[in-house]
Design a protein around this motif. Sequence first.
Motif, PDB file in Angstrom:
ATOM      1  N   LEU A 117       0.841  -1.203   0.000  1.00  0.00           N
ATOM      2  CA  LEU A 117       0.000   0.000   0.000  1.00  0.00           C
ATOM      3  C   LEU A 117       0.873   1.249   0.000  1.00  0.00           C
ATOM      4  CD1 LEU A 117      -2.968  -0.815   2.389  1.00  0.00           C
ATOM      5  CD2 LEU A 117      -2.993  -0.588  -0.081  1.00  0.00           C
TER       6      LEU A 117
ATOM      7  N   LEU B 118       2.033   2.085  -3.264  1.00  0.00           N
ATOM      8  CA  LEU B 118       0.974   2.723  -4.046  1.00  0.00           C
ATOM      9  C   LEU B 118       0.623   4.093  -3.475  1.00  0.00           C
ATOM     10  CD1 LEU B 118      -1.338  -0.401  -4.456  1.00  0.00           C
ATOM     11  CD2 LEU B 118       0.053   0.661  -6.235  1.00  0.00           C
TER      12      LEU B 118
ATOM     13  N   LEU C 274     -24.898  -6.957  -8.131  1.00  0.00           N
ATOM     14  CA  LEU C 274     -23.786  -6.307  -8.827  1.00  0.00           C
ATOM     15  C   LEU C 274     -23.812  -6.629 -10.317  1.00  0.00           C
ATOM     16  CD1 LEU C 274     -21.041  -4.847  -8.751  1.00  0.00           C
ATOM     17  CD2 LEU C 274     -19.997  -7.014  -8.188  1.00  0.00           C
TER      18      LEU C 274
ATOM     19  N   ILE D  93     -22.931  -4.052  -2.386  1.00  0.00           N
ATOM     20  CA  ILE D  93     -21.776  -4.554  -3.135  1.00  0.00           C
ATOM     21  C   ILE D  93     -21.499  -3.646  -4.336  1.00  0.00           C
ATOM     22  CG2 ILE D  93     -20.852  -6.495  -4.436  1.00  0.00           C
ATOM     23  CD1 ILE D  93     -21.084  -7.350  -1.689  1.00  0.00           C
TER      24      ILE D  93
ATOM     25  N   GLN E 206     -18.301  -1.455  -4.822  1.00  0.00           N
ATOM     26  CA  GLN E 206     -17.410  -1.698  -5.957  1.00  0.00           C
ATOM     27  C   GLN E 206     -17.073  -0.388  -6.666  1.00  0.00           C
ATOM     28  OE1 GLN E 206     -15.765  -4.041  -7.000  1.00  0.00           O
ATOM     29  NE2 GLN E 206     -15.715  -4.253  -9.213  1.00  0.00           N
TER      30      GLN E 206
ATOM     31  N   GLN F 191     -14.735   1.547  -4.518  1.00  0.00           N
ATOM     32  CA  GLN F 191     -13.400   0.962  -4.560  1.00  0.00           C
ATOM     33  C   GLN F 191     -12.697   1.302  -5.870  1.00  0.00           C
ATOM     34  OE1 GLN F 191     -13.306  -3.378  -4.027  1.00  0.00           O
ATOM     35  NE2 GLN F 191     -12.140  -3.268  -5.908  1.00  0.00           N
TER      36      GLN F 191
ATOM     37  N   ALA G 239      -9.502  -1.076  -1.585  1.00  0.00           N
ATOM     38  CA  ALA G 239     -10.044  -2.436  -1.671  1.00  0.00           C
ATOM     39  C   ALA G 239     -10.205  -3.071  -0.297  1.00  0.00           C
ATOM     40  CB  ALA G 239      -9.142  -3.292  -2.541  1.00  0.00           C
ATOM     41  N   VAL G 240      -9.145  -2.975   0.530  1.00  0.00           N
ATOM     42  CA  VAL G 240      -9.158  -3.673   1.816  1.00  0.00           C
ATOM     43  C   VAL G 240     -10.280  -3.138   2.704  1.00  0.00           C
ATOM     44  CG1 VAL G 240      -7.729  -4.363   3.740  1.00  0.00           C
ATOM     45  CG2 VAL G 240      -6.679  -3.853   1.561  1.00  0.00           C
TER      46      VAL G 240
ATOM     47  N   VAL H 182     -13.727  -4.309   1.392  1.00  0.00           N
ATOM     48  CA  VAL H 182     -13.999  -5.735   1.614  1.00  0.00           C
ATOM     49  C   VAL H 182     -14.304  -5.981   3.088  1.00  0.00           C
ATOM     50  CG1 VAL H 182     -12.963  -8.021   1.615  1.00  0.00           C
ATOM     51  CG2 VAL H 182     -12.737  -6.590  -0.387  1.00  0.00           C
TER      52      VAL H 182
ATOM     53  N   TRP I 132     -17.835  -4.857   3.725  1.00  0.00           N
ATOM     54  CA  TRP I 132     -18.788  -5.866   3.245  1.00  0.00           C
ATOM     55  C   TRP I 132     -18.896  -7.012   4.233  1.00  0.00           C
ATOM     56  CZ3 TRP I 132     -16.408  -6.221  -2.312  1.00  0.00           C
ATOM     57  CH2 TRP I 132     -16.944  -5.212  -3.108  1.00  0.00           C
TER      58      TRP I 132
ATOM     59  N   THR J  18     -17.793 -11.542  -2.430  1.00  0.00           N
ATOM     60  CA  THR J  18     -16.809 -10.803  -1.637  1.00  0.00           C
ATOM     61  C   THR J  18     -15.547 -11.634  -1.458  1.00  0.00           C
ATOM     62  OG1 THR J  18     -17.792 -11.646   0.384  1.00  0.00           O
ATOM     63  CG2 THR J  18     -18.533  -9.500  -0.354  1.00  0.00           C
TER      64      THR J  18
ATOM     65  N   ILE K 191      -8.424  -9.166  -5.506  1.00  0.00           N
ATOM     66  CA  ILE K 191      -7.874  -7.834  -5.224  1.00  0.00           C
ATOM     67  C   ILE K 191      -6.924  -7.860  -4.042  1.00  0.00           C
ATOM     68  CG2 ILE K 191      -8.463  -5.446  -4.700  1.00  0.00           C
ATOM     69  CD1 ILE K 191     -11.189  -6.007  -5.925  1.00  0.00           C
ATOM     70  N   MET K 192      -7.292  -8.615  -2.984  1.00  0.00           N
ATOM     71  CA  MET K 192      -6.486  -8.521  -1.772  1.00  0.00           C
ATOM     72  C   MET K 192      -5.294  -9.460  -1.783  1.00  0.00           C
ATOM     73  SD  MET K 192      -9.449  -7.793   0.974  1.00  0.00           S
ATOM     74  CE  MET K 192      -8.473  -7.903   2.450  1.00  0.00           C
TER      75      MET K 192
ATOM     76  N   LEU L  61      -2.138  -7.981  -2.798  1.00  0.00           N
ATOM     77  CA  LEU L  61      -1.595  -7.071  -1.779  1.00  0.00           C
ATOM     78  C   LEU L  61      -0.871  -7.848  -0.685  1.00  0.00           C
ATOM     79  CD1 LEU L  61      -4.496  -4.502  -1.236  1.00  0.00           C
ATOM     80  CD2 LEU L  61      -2.322  -4.116  -2.359  1.00  0.00           C
TER      81      LEU L  61
END
Lengths: 390, 408
Positions: free
Chosen positions: A47, A50, A335, A343, A347, A350, A356-357, A360, A363, B253, B260-261, B264
Amino acid sequence: MVSRHSSDTPIPLWRDERFIRWGLQTLVLAVVIGVMGIMVVNMNRNLQQLGRQFDYTFLKNQSGFNIGEHILPYSPDDTYGWALWVGYVNTLRLILVGFVATTGVGILAGIASFSDNWLIRRLNLIYVEIVRNTPLLLQLFFWYLVVFFGLSDGSGVRRLAGIVYISKKGLYLPWPANTVSTWVAIVSVFLLAFIAYYIWRWNLRQMEQFGRPSGIPRLLLWGIGAIALLLLSVGLNWSFPFLSNDKLIIGGVRISLEYAAMLSGLTFYTGAFIAEIVRAGIQSVSKGQWEAARSLGLKTSAAMRLVVLPQALRVIIPSLNGQYMHLAKNSSLALAIGYPDIIATGQTTQNQTGRAVEIVLLWAVTYLTMNLLISLVMNRLNQSVQIQER
Amino acid sequence: MVHHHSNPSPLTDMSQLFFLVWLRKNLFNSWINTILTILLGTLLFNSLLKFGHWAGNFAKWEVIPQNLPLYFVGRFPPGEYWRLWLFLSLLMLMTGLTWGVLTRLSKGYLFNPTVLCGLALAVLTISIWPFIGDQPLLIRLQLSGLIVLLSVTAQISYWCGHPSFPWGQRLTLGWVVIFLIGLWLIMGGLGLPAISSIAWGGVLLTALMSLVSSILSFPFGILLALGRQSSLPVIRGLSTLYIELVRGMPLITILFVGLIMVPLFLPSGWRLDVVFRAILGLTLFVSAYLAETIRGGLQAIPKGQFEAANSLGLNTPLTLGLIILPQALKISIPAIVGLFISLLQDTTLVSIVGLFDLLGISRSILANPIFIGRHAEVYLFIGVLYWLLCYLMSQGSRYLEKQLRSHP
C-alpha cells in the motif's frame, strides 16, 4: 496414548500427552499469527508503494457517482459513507421483501407436491428441478434480459393484465396512496388480525376442554375476514397507474426492472429450496400422527393445522434459517444486474478510491451482522415451536 | 365411458378405460381440481404454443452453432485442439474402465435401458447437430468415436474385470494420472507449447475451476472439520472462526478477496495468475462448507468407534485416518456431491470479475454486435448445458453411492 506408564522411567517429552496438546496448539497459533503477520506487513508495504494507507477517512469525501434508485435522499454531492449506506438500504429493501415472497412461493410449492392433481405435481417437479440445477446468476440474467426486457420490448409502454404497465424505465404497479385513510385501514387490519388470532386461540381451548368448537367464533371469524377484505380493497386508496395523453405513466408505484429481476430471481430460486424443506418437513411427521388425529374425529384440514403442521415446523424452521441466510448472501449478485446494493456501491467506491481492503472489510462486517441477526430471529422463532419440556 | 373405435379391439378398449379412470382420478377428482387442471392446462398449452412460435419464427439460433468452440473451450488456439481431443479420449477410456469394473463388481447390467437411451440421444444429437466449420463430418466422426470408445472400453473391462484383482486402488491411481495428464495438456509446458490462462474459457474453464477447487478444498475441509471437533480449544476456536466467517459472507466478496487482496498480501514482485486467484477464492469458500458437511459425517460416527480404536492402541492420527474418516466421508458422499454441484453453479460468479467461463463467454458473445439481443437463445442453450452437467453429476453420485453400499 498411554497415560499411565507401568515402569518407573518417566514418559519422554514427545510422548507426553499434555506436552503434545499444548505444543500443537502453540505451533498452530504461531503459524497462523506468523502467516497473518507476513500478510499484513506485505500489505502495508504494497500500500505504501501505491502511496496509500489503511484508514476510513475517505468515507467523508464527496462520492461524485450517481445511484440509479434510492429510497433515502441521495445526490452525487453526498459522501462515500452516505452512498454506501444508501446501497445498504437498497440491499435491505431487496432482502426483506424477498423473505416474504420466497416464503410464500416455497410453502405453496411445498404443499403442491402433496396435491392429488397430477398436473400440479408435474409442474411443481419441473419447476424445482430446473431451478435447482441451473446457476442462480444465469437465472437472474434470464429474468432481467429475457423476461423483463422482453416484456418491455420496444421504446414504448406496454400494458400487462390490464393494471400493470411496463417500459424500459420500470414496472408500474397499483399501490396504496399515502393518505390518512390508508394508514387507518392498515392499522385496523392489523388490529382485526390480532382479535381474530385471540378468538381462534380461545376457540381452540374450548375444543380442548369440551371436545367440540363453540359455533359462534366461526361466524365471527368469517365476519372479521370480510371486513378486513373490504378495508384492504376500498380503504387503502389504491392508486392505479394509467397512461396520460403525453405518453407518461401516472400513479401507482414504479419498480425498476433491476429490482424486479433480482426479486423474482431470488424469490423463485430460494422458493424451490424452501419447497423441498417444507415437503421434507411434512413427510417427517409420522403417519401415525395423521391416523391418530383422524381417529379423534378431526377433519383433514384440522389434522393438518392442529397436529401435523406444528410438528413439521420443528423440522422446517431450522432449515429455513439457512435458506434466508442464503437469500441474503445471494442478494450480492445484484452487482451483475446493476441494482445498486451495498456490493455495487462498494465496488464503485473501490474503483474510484482504490480502497479495496477497507471496502472488503466493510462488506464482511455488513453481511456477518445481517446473518447474525437472521439467525437470532430464527432461533427465537425456533424456540417458540419446539416441544415445551419440563 | 368407453368410446368405440372403427376397429375396436379389447386391448385398446381396456387401455382407454384405464386412461379415462386415470384422468378422472388424477386430474378431475373434485371440482376445485377440475378448475385447476383446466386453468393450468390452458396456460401451459398457450405458453408452449407461444414458445414454439417464437422458437420457430423469431429466434435466430445461428448464434449457437457459429460460436460452438467458444462455448466449449473459449479462445483455446484451434491449432492445439488435438490436445483436448486426446484428453477427452483418455477421459472416455478411464470412465469406461471404471464403469465396467464397478458394474461387474456389483453384478449389475452395463447397458440398461436408461443408459442405452442416453447413448442413443447423444449419437442422434451428434448426427443432426449443425456443425459449422471446414469439416463437420470429421467432428461428427470424432465425437461418435468417443462414444464408441466409451462403450467398448466399458464392455471389455466388464468382461475382464475380475473381482479378485484389486481394482479400487488402480482405478483411483488411474484417475489421478488422467487428471495430471489433463492439466499438462491444457496448460502446456514440459515440451508442449504453453497456453496462457486467458485462452481458457467456456465449459473447459468452468470444469477446470470447479474440479481443481473441489480437489484443493478437500484437505482444507477435512482439517477444518477435524479442527472444529477437536478438544484443543485454540484449534477449535480458529477453525470455528474461519468456518463461520466464510459462511457468513457472500461468495462474490470472497472472490474479491482472492482477486484484489491476495496480490496485496503477496511480497512485492510475486504474481499469481488471475485464474488461479479465482480458484483460490473458490477453494477458500468451498472448504468452509465442505468442513461443515464432513462434520455432519463425523458426528454420525458412534463414540464406540473411537473407543475401540483407542483400545486397539491406535493413536489419534491413526484413529482418525484409518477408522473415523473413511466412514465419515462415505456417509457424507451425497452431501459432498450436492456441494460440488452448487460449486459448479457458483463458478458462474467469476464472470462478474471478468473471467470467461461458460456464462462469461456467453456474455462476451452477446456483446458482439452481430449477435446483439439474442439473450434468450444463448441463455436457454447454456442453461441446458448447466442442467446436463449438474444432472450427470447427481446421477453419477447416485450410482457411486449404490456401488459403495453394495461393495464396502
